[in-house]
Design an enzyme around this catalytic site. Structure first.
Site, PDB file in Angstrom:
ATOM      1  CG  HIS A 111      59.211  45.302  21.471  1.00  0.00           C
ATOM      2  ND1 HIS A 111      58.486  44.925  22.578  1.00  0.00           N
ATOM      3  CD2 HIS A 111      58.336  45.944  20.644  1.00  0.00           C
ATOM      4  CE1 HIS A 111      57.231  45.319  22.431  1.00  0.00           C
ATOM      5  NE2 HIS A 111      57.116  45.944  21.280  1.00  0.00           N
ATOM      6  N   GLY A 157      54.410  39.716  18.351  1.00  0.00           N
ATOM      7  CA  GLY A 157      54.673  38.580  17.464  1.00  0.00           C
ATOM      8  C   GLY A 157      55.337  37.421  18.185  1.00  0.00           C
TER       9      GLY A 157
END
Length: 305
Positions: free
Chosen positions: A277, A231
């Site tokens: 992440h 994203g």
């Protein structure tokens, strides 16, 4: 602001932001876009193409930097001649994350009115979800792990895969074929499958040099992670490819703005791998860009028109 990335601190910060009217600041936008394009140049380098990758050259993998792959004729023929997006730069872009914050948001109609819609990891965009997330899709990323887990590496479940793809219309399927060597074969298989069955969708591949430059850009701004989230990669590209960027479903926390528990995704509660992440750090950067008027972050329900 939230130096320790605590959920409660962010919820308080976002609630304060929600009370302010957001305005785009063209100078801030142009300035940030200049820095991003000087480093990463999504306009020319986002996707592997024949323009930026010559026949007979070697591509070094993004993560496995000691491995490379020869761009032989069969691979070269898979590549678009140039960056394949008609109508660039796009006026209004929606980047749709998969956060549980989208549930009951009624954002679907607003998302679908965008000129270009980016989505991540083949999310469900059918049934009851459409009211919240819309179904217009121009580009959707495909994590090879989804192909492996959900579609059995396309050995037995090709028909199911192709059937589910029909929801994404004439979209690009963006795959990280050159991030890890283990991603290459399955990414190429998707390309060949779409071509063989004359699917509406078209497979394209992230350029590993773009992703390496992008990781370096954000590392210099405090986002140190094993790998950027998809994203965040797409958001960065959208800032270069679009005049106005609005984010939906970007919310890496377990509670909503009212402090009530929510699922991680709008369709399940599967959490990311720990340490893979740096979601709160990415969100911090997104929130900063919202503050500065570079992009708009939509949190919570959209206004019904």
């Amino acid at each position: 602001m939230c130096s320790r990335y605590s959920e409660d601190c962010y919820i308080q910060a976002v609630n304060e932001v929600q009370n302010c009217t957001w305005q785009k600041r063209p100078q801030e936008y142009s300035r940030f876009r200049f820095f991003l394009s000087s480093c990463c140049n999504a306009v020319n380098n986002f996707i592997v193409s024949q323009n930026n990758t010559s026949l007979g050259s070697n591509i070094t993998y993004e993560v496995e930097s000691k491995k490379n792959i020869l761009i032989a004729e069969d691979i070269y023929k898979m590549l678009p001649k140039s960056q394949p997006f008609d109508g660039f730069p796009f006026k209004q872009c929606a980047v749709v994350g998969n956060g549980g914050i989208l549930t009951n948001s009624s954002c679907g109609a607003e998302i679908d009115q965008s000129d270009f819609v980016f989505r991540c990891n083949l999310p469900p965009i059918w049934g009851n979800a459409v009211a919240d997330v819309g179904n217009k899709t121009d580009l959707v990323t495909v994590n090879p792990s989804i192909i492996a887990l959900k579609y059995g590496k396309l050995n037995e479940m090709k028909a199911a895969f192709l059937r589910n793809l029909t929801s994404y219309g004439y979209s690009f399927l963006l795959l990280p074929a050159f991030s890890y060597s283990s991603n290459t074969a399955i990414s190429f298989e998707v390309h060949h499958l779409l071509k063989k069955y004359q699917a509406k969708q078209r497979a394209i591949f992230f350029h590993p040099n773009y992703l390496k430059s992008l990781a370096q850009f954000w590392r210099g701004r405090g986002v140190r992670a094993y790998r950027l989230s998809t994203g965040f990669m797409i958001t960065s590209a959208a800032i270069e490819l679009c005049e106005d960027v609005k984010l939906y479903g970007f919310w890496p926390f377990s509670k909503n703005l009212n402090g009530k528990p929510i699922s991680h995704h709008y369709y399940d509660n599967q959490l990311p791998k720990p340490g893979f992440h740096a979601m709160p750090k990415e969100f911090y950067q997104v929130l900063q860009l919202h503050y500065k008027g570079v992009l708009k972050l939509q949190i919570g329900a959209c206004l019904k028109r």
